[in-house]
Design a protein around this motif. Structure first.
Motif, mmCIF file in Angstrom:
data_model
loop_
_atom_site.group_PDB
_atom_site.id
_atom_site.type_symbol
_atom_site.label_atom_id
_atom_site.label_comp_id
_atom_site.label_asym_id
_atom_site.label_seq_id
_atom_site.Cartn_x
_atom_site.Cartn_y
_atom_site.Cartn_z
ATOM 1 N N CYS A 59 4.421 2.570 -6.345
ATOM 2 C CA CYS A 59 3.001 2.264 -6.508
ATOM 3 C C CYS A 59 2.690 2.123 -7.995
ATOM 4 C CB CYS A 59 2.158 3.385 -5.886
ATOM 5 S SG CYS A 59 0.378 3.176 -6.169
ATOM 6 N N SER A 60 1.980 1.082 -8.325
ATOM 7 C CA SER A 60 1.639 0.859 -9.728
ATOM 8 C C SER A 60 0.569 1.833 -10.224
ATOM 9 C CB SER A 60 1.170 -0.585 -9.922
ATOM 10 O OG SER A 60 0.049 -0.845 -9.094
ATOM 11 N N ALA A 61 -0.144 2.493 -9.314
ATOM 12 C CA ALA A 61 -1.197 3.427 -9.720
ATOM 13 C C ALA A 61 -0.694 4.866 -9.840
ATOM 14 C CB ALA A 61 -2.356 3.375 -8.727
ATOM 15 N N CYS A 62 0.185 5.288 -8.893
ATOM 16 C CA CYS A 62 0.564 6.699 -8.881
ATOM 17 C C CYS A 62 2.075 6.949 -8.888
ATOM 18 C CB CYS A 62 -0.061 7.409 -7.669
ATOM 19 S SG CYS A 62 0.589 6.842 -6.083
ATOM 20 N N GLY A 63 2.879 5.897 -8.768
ATOM 21 C CA GLY A 63 4.330 6.060 -8.791
ATOM 22 C C GLY A 63 4.935 6.452 -7.450
ATOM 23 N N ASP A 64 4.154 6.535 -6.390
ATOM 24 C CA ASP A 64 4.629 6.901 -5.053
ATOM 25 C C ASP A 64 5.669 5.887 -4.586
ATOM 26 O OD1 ASP A 64 4.909 7.902 -2.484
ATOM 27 O OD2 ASP A 64 2.862 7.446 -1.848
ATOM 28 N N THR A 65 6.769 6.372 -3.994
ATOM 29 C CA THR A 65 7.807 5.471 -3.480
ATOM 30 C C THR A 65 7.667 5.257 -1.979
ATOM 31 O OG1 THR A 65 9.348 7.309 -3.211
ATOM 32 C CG2 THR A 65 9.471 6.050 -5.280
ATOM 33 N N ASP A 66 6.702 5.925 -1.345
ATOM 34 C CA ASP A 66 6.446 5.720 0.081
ATOM 35 C C ASP A 66 5.494 4.527 0.194
ATOM 36 O OD1 ASP A 66 6.220 5.873 2.787
ATOM 37 O OD2 ASP A 66 5.086 7.766 2.810
ATOM 38 N N VAL A 67 6.087 3.327 0.185
ATOM 39 C CA VAL A 67 5.334 2.075 0.119
ATOM 40 C C VAL A 67 5.588 1.258 1.380
ATOM 41 C CG1 VAL A 67 5.078 -0.085 -1.172
ATOM 42 C CG2 VAL A 67 5.439 2.052 -2.398
ATOM 43 N N ARG A 68 4.569 0.620 1.879
ATOM 44 C CA ARG A 68 4.657 -0.257 3.052
ATOM 45 C C ARG A 68 3.949 -1.576 2.733
ATOM 46 N NH1 ARG A 68 8.063 2.779 4.533
ATOM 47 N NH2 ARG A 68 7.762 4.592 5.814
ATOM 48 N N ARG B 298 0.866 -1.182 0.000
ATOM 49 C CA ARG B 298 0.000 0.000 0.000
ATOM 50 C C ARG B 298 0.906 1.236 0.000
ATOM 51 N NH1 ARG B 298 -4.337 -0.383 4.146
ATOM 52 N NH2 ARG B 298 -5.433 -1.260 2.386
ATOM 53 N N CYS B 299 0.579 2.188 -0.864
ATOM 54 C CA CYS B 299 1.344 3.439 -0.901
ATOM 55 C C CYS B 299 0.738 4.442 0.087
ATOM 56 C CB CYS B 299 1.384 4.020 -2.319
ATOM 57 S SG CYS B 299 -0.146 4.827 -2.845
ATOM 58 N N SER B 300 1.423 5.558 0.298
ATOM 59 C CA SER B 300 0.956 6.562 1.263
ATOM 60 C C SER B 300 -0.343 7.222 0.818
ATOM 61 C CB SER B 300 2.033 7.622 1.482
ATOM 62 O OG SER B 300 2.276 8.338 0.278
ATOM 63 N N ARG B 301 -0.704 7.049 -0.452
ATOM 64 C CA ARG B 301 -1.952 7.636 -0.956
ATOM 65 C C ARG B 301 -3.127 6.639 -0.893
ATOM 66 N NH1 ARG B 301 1.019 10.426 -6.041
ATOM 67 N NH2 ARG B 301 2.102 12.010 -4.835
ATOM 68 N N GLY B 302 -2.860 5.456 -0.336
ATOM 69 C CA GLY B 302 -3.938 4.482 -0.128
ATOM 70 C C GLY B 302 -4.169 3.500 -1.251
ATOM 71 N N HIS B 303 -3.311 3.465 -2.272
ATOM 72 C CA HIS B 303 -3.480 2.482 -3.359
ATOM 73 C C HIS B 303 -2.924 1.129 -2.907
ATOM 74 C CE1 HIS B 303 -3.162 6.336 -5.814
ATOM 75 N NE2 HIS B 303 -4.407 5.900 -6.005
ATOM 76 N N ASP B 304 -3.682 0.096 -3.161
ATOM 77 C CA ASP B 304 -3.244 -1.274 -2.845
ATOM 78 C C ASP B 304 -2.766 -1.957 -4.119
ATOM 79 O OD1 ASP B 304 -3.905 -1.226 -0.084
ATOM 80 O OD2 ASP B 304 -6.015 -1.566 -0.575
#
Length: 130
Positions: A35-44, A7-13
């Motif tokens: 994140c595959s949806a938004c490119g966010d690197t803040d992933v957990r 899950r990224c920091s923007r809530g995409h799973d």
């Protein structure tokens, strides 16, 4: 290979596959997990249920399989010596017992003509090995 629910920091799973948990951590630390949806690197890692294989139940045996099991459990397999064994038991030179085995059609016909009670099985006997 190991699969993580992420899950990224923007809530995409999304899911990610990695060689190992150490491999995942190394890629995460290097900013290579996005994140595959938004490119966010803040992933957990997200909460995920383990994949547990269900125990596959054995199907109920068919009537034919039940017959096979009964015959195999309650008689001796004599293989291609069936006609010889049946004649010997009928003549009294061998003790009588339940047997099953193999006989060519002409052998089975001769046994019936000689008054020896035999019946064909609706399956081919399994070969016995040591």
């Amino acid at each position: 290979m190991i699969r993580y629910a992420l899950r990224c920091s923007r809530g995409h799973d999304f899911d990610g596959w990695f060689r190992s948990s150490d491999g995942f951590q190394a890629m995460l630390d290097a900013g290579q997990v996005t994140c595959s949806a938004c490119g966010d690197t803040d992933v957990r890692k997200a909460l995920m249920a383990p994949s547990v294989a269900e125990k596959k139940s054995q199907p109920d045996p068919t009537p034919l399989e039940k017959l096979r099991q009964h015959v195999e459990a309650n008689s001796d397999y004599v293989g291609p010596r069936f006609a010889e064994e049946a004649r010997a038991m009928h003549a009294g030179s061998r003790p009588g017992r339940a047997i099953h085995g193999e006989a060519r059609p002409e052998e089975a016909k001769k046994l019936i003509e000689e008054g020896i009670p035999v019946a064909p099985l609706p399956f081919i006997p399994r070969q016995k090995t040591n």
